[in-house]
Design a protein around this motif. Structure first.
Motif, PDB file in Angstrom:
ATOM      1  N   THR A  28       4.634   9.609  -1.539  1.00  0.00           N
ATOM      2  CA  THR A  28       3.839   8.483  -2.018  1.00  0.00           C
ATOM      3  C   THR A  28       4.374   7.965  -3.343  1.00  0.00           C
ATOM      4  O   THR A  28       4.975   8.712  -4.126  1.00  0.00           O
ATOM      5  CB  THR A  28       2.380   8.922  -2.203  1.00  0.00           C
TER       6      THR A  28
ATOM      7  N   ASN B 287      -0.236  -2.021  -5.396  1.00  0.00           N
ATOM      8  CA  ASN B 287      -0.787  -1.032  -6.317  1.00  0.00           C
ATOM      9  C   ASN B 287      -1.142   0.228  -5.520  1.00  0.00           C
ATOM     10  O   ASN B 287      -2.033   0.200  -4.677  1.00  0.00           O
ATOM     11  CB  ASN B 287      -2.033  -1.588  -7.006  1.00  0.00           C
ATOM     12  N   PRO B 288      -0.441   1.351  -5.762  1.00  0.00           N
ATOM     13  CA  PRO B 288      -0.702   2.578  -4.980  1.00  0.00           C
ATOM     14  C   PRO B 288      -2.137   3.082  -5.080  1.00  0.00           C
ATOM     15  O   PRO B 288      -2.659   3.648  -4.113  1.00  0.00           O
ATOM     16  CB  PRO B 288       0.285   3.597  -5.575  1.00  0.00           C
TER      17      PRO B 288
ATOM     18  N   GLN C 166      -0.994   0.414 -13.396  1.00  0.00           N
ATOM     19  CA  GLN C 166      -1.550   0.377 -12.034  1.00  0.00           C
ATOM     20  C   GLN C 166      -2.795   1.243 -11.924  1.00  0.00           C
ATOM     21  O   GLN C 166      -3.765   0.865 -11.246  1.00  0.00           O
ATOM     22  CB  GLN C 166      -0.494   0.822 -11.029  1.00  0.00           C
TER      23      GLN C 166
ATOM     24  N   ASP D  75      -4.128   0.806  -2.870  1.00  0.00           N
ATOM     25  CA  ASP D  75      -3.705   1.003  -1.489  1.00  0.00           C
ATOM     26  C   ASP D  75      -4.387   2.231  -0.881  1.00  0.00           C
ATOM     27  O   ASP D  75      -4.927   2.172   0.229  1.00  0.00           O
ATOM     28  CB  ASP D  75      -2.182   1.160  -1.427  1.00  0.00           C
TER      29      ASP D  75
ATOM     30  N   TYR E  88      -1.603  -2.208   9.090  1.00  0.00           N
ATOM     31  CA  TYR E  88      -1.915  -2.837   7.815  1.00  0.00           C
ATOM     32  C   TYR E  88      -0.661  -3.005   6.971  1.00  0.00           C
ATOM     33  O   TYR E  88       0.363  -2.353   7.193  1.00  0.00           O
ATOM     34  CB  TYR E  88      -2.956  -2.014   7.043  1.00  0.00           C
ATOM     35  N   THR E  89      -0.752  -3.916   6.009  1.00  0.00           N
ATOM     36  CA  THR E  89       0.329  -4.153   5.061  1.00  0.00           C
ATOM     37  C   THR E  89       0.009  -3.427   3.763  1.00  0.00           C
ATOM     38  O   THR E  89      -1.096  -3.562   3.233  1.00  0.00           O
ATOM     39  CB  THR E  89       0.500  -5.655   4.791  1.00  0.00           C
ATOM     40  N   LYS E  90       0.936  -2.670   3.273  1.00  0.00           N
ATOM     41  CA  LYS E  90       0.724  -1.851   2.083  1.00  0.00           C
ATOM     42  C   LYS E  90       0.460  -2.709   0.856  1.00  0.00           C
ATOM     43  O   LYS E  90       1.129  -3.718   0.625  1.00  0.00           O
ATOM     44  CB  LYS E  90       1.946  -0.951   1.858  1.00  0.00           C
ATOM     45  N   GLN E  91      -0.517  -2.298   0.052  1.00  0.00           N
ATOM     46  CA  GLN E  91      -0.819  -2.977  -1.198  1.00  0.00           C
ATOM     47  C   GLN E  91       0.200  -2.582  -2.271  1.00  0.00           C
ATOM     48  O   GLN E  91       0.671  -1.439  -2.299  1.00  0.00           O
ATOM     49  CB  GLN E  91      -2.223  -2.603  -1.682  1.00  0.00           C
TER      50      GLN E  91
ATOM     51  N   LYS F 292      -7.426   2.015   1.975  1.00  0.00           N
ATOM     52  CA  LYS F 292      -7.192   2.711   3.244  1.00  0.00           C
ATOM     53  C   LYS F 292      -8.315   3.709   3.532  1.00  0.00           C
ATOM     54  O   LYS F 292      -8.820   3.806   4.656  1.00  0.00           O
ATOM     55  CB  LYS F 292      -5.841   3.426   3.200  1.00  0.00           C
TER      56      LYS F 292
ATOM     57  N   ASN G 294       0.954   1.782   8.735  1.00  0.00           N
ATOM     58  CA  ASN G 294       1.677   0.787   7.953  1.00  0.00           C
ATOM     59  C   ASN G 294       2.702   0.091   8.841  1.00  0.00           C
ATOM     60  O   ASN G 294       3.293   0.705   9.726  1.00  0.00           O
ATOM     61  CB  ASN G 294       2.380   1.479   6.770  1.00  0.00           C
TER      62      ASN G 294
END
Length: 298
Positions: A2, A151-152, A9, A155, A146-149, A159, A172
């Protein structure tokens, strides 16, 4: 592995999460009023995005008066903001509150059929409510791409929140199609949103309101490979929350003509948009990709 969030962030992510917790406690009427004010303000100040909305509406509804299209555009910004604020209670409120505000109608019994199922969910602003309603209304595993954001922190949080009801599998886009197809063949209900422009490499050009539009053909392919039924799932914003309608599953789909199948999908989406034109995701550059030799639209 990750992504490790930066300090900025982490702080911005925690701020947004705290804001959503606060919004989730507000009455629905107050949230909708706030969304109305924010949407009208955004319509005035977000000139580039407003231009995109006006261009889309002019292309798709040339027969409608300019004043009516302007009204739809302004209301579209309002729905955009209202449904963004609504995600607070969709993701954080108690199950009782969420159930009270979501009304699932139509062919709901189809969810009990164990055969593979694709829920065709066009990009109306109530999409998140439709996903929650499906998870609440069935014991079937809900599958979505889904499309990853960027900002982890956000995200991971989004999720987790989207998977809080029922059994949910979120893949993803970068993971490819194999795990999605496997989950579909195992009886999952695939929540599919194929009516966006993902570029010409993943798409074919078929008409959308009479304009050639780059459209992914994944609906036909998933239905063929997974042996799945296709059921349209439409989400409509109402004063009480959302009405999510499951339409009858499509007959004679897919065929051996992927272009005809994708053209049919766009034609059906058009018919649904005409019933609630202001609630469609017009802020997206639907016609950004153009056929070879054609000039840009935006």
């Amino acid at each position: 592995m990750t992504d490790k969030p930066t300090l900025r962030q982490r702080l911005s992510g925690q701020l947004v999460i705290a804001l959503m917790h606060g919004l989730a406690r507000l009455p629905l009427g107050l949230l909708r009023a706030m969304g109305n004010v924010l949407g009208r303000f955004l319509y005035l100040v977000a000139k580039p995005r407003r231009r995109i909305v006006h261009t889309n509406l002019q292309l798709c509804f040339p027969e409608v008066s300019k004043a009516e299209r302007r009204r739809w555009a302004r209301q579209s910004f309002v729905y955009f903001c209202q449904t963004w604020l609504d995600r607070s209670w969709l993701w954080l409120a108690s199950p009782e509150v969420v159930r009270r505000r979501l009304r699932l109608t139509g062919q709901v019994h189809e969810l009990d059929d164990p055969r593979p199922l694709i829920l065709l969910a066009p990009h109306f602003y109530g999409l998140d409510a439709a996903g929650v309603a499906m998870a609440l209304g069935s014991t079937r595993t809900a599958v979505s791409i889904y499309t990853k954001q960027p900002n982890p922190v956000l995200d991971a949080w989004i999720k987790e929140r989207r998977a809080r009801f029922g059994q949910v599998l979120l893949f993803n886009r970068s993971e490819g199609l194999r795990p999605v197809i496997k989950a579909l063949r195992n009886g999952g209900g695939l929540f599919l949103l194929p009516d966006m422009n993902f570029g010409p490499r993943e798409s074919i050009f078929v008409p959308f309101f009479g304009v050639p539009a780059a459209t992914v053909s994944s609906l036909s392919r998933f239905a063929e490979i997974g042996g799945a039924r296709v059921i349209p799932l439409l989400a409509k914003v109402t004063r009480q929350g959302y009405e999510i309608e499951m339409l009858p599953h499509w007959q004679d789909f897919p065929t051996d003509d992927i272009v005809a199948d994708t053209t049919r999908m766009n034609r059906e989406v058009e018919s649904w948009i005409r019933t609630m034109p202001a609630q469609y995701f017009w802020v997206h550059k639907r016609f950004k990709s153009r056929p070879p030799g054609e000039p840009p639209i935006y």
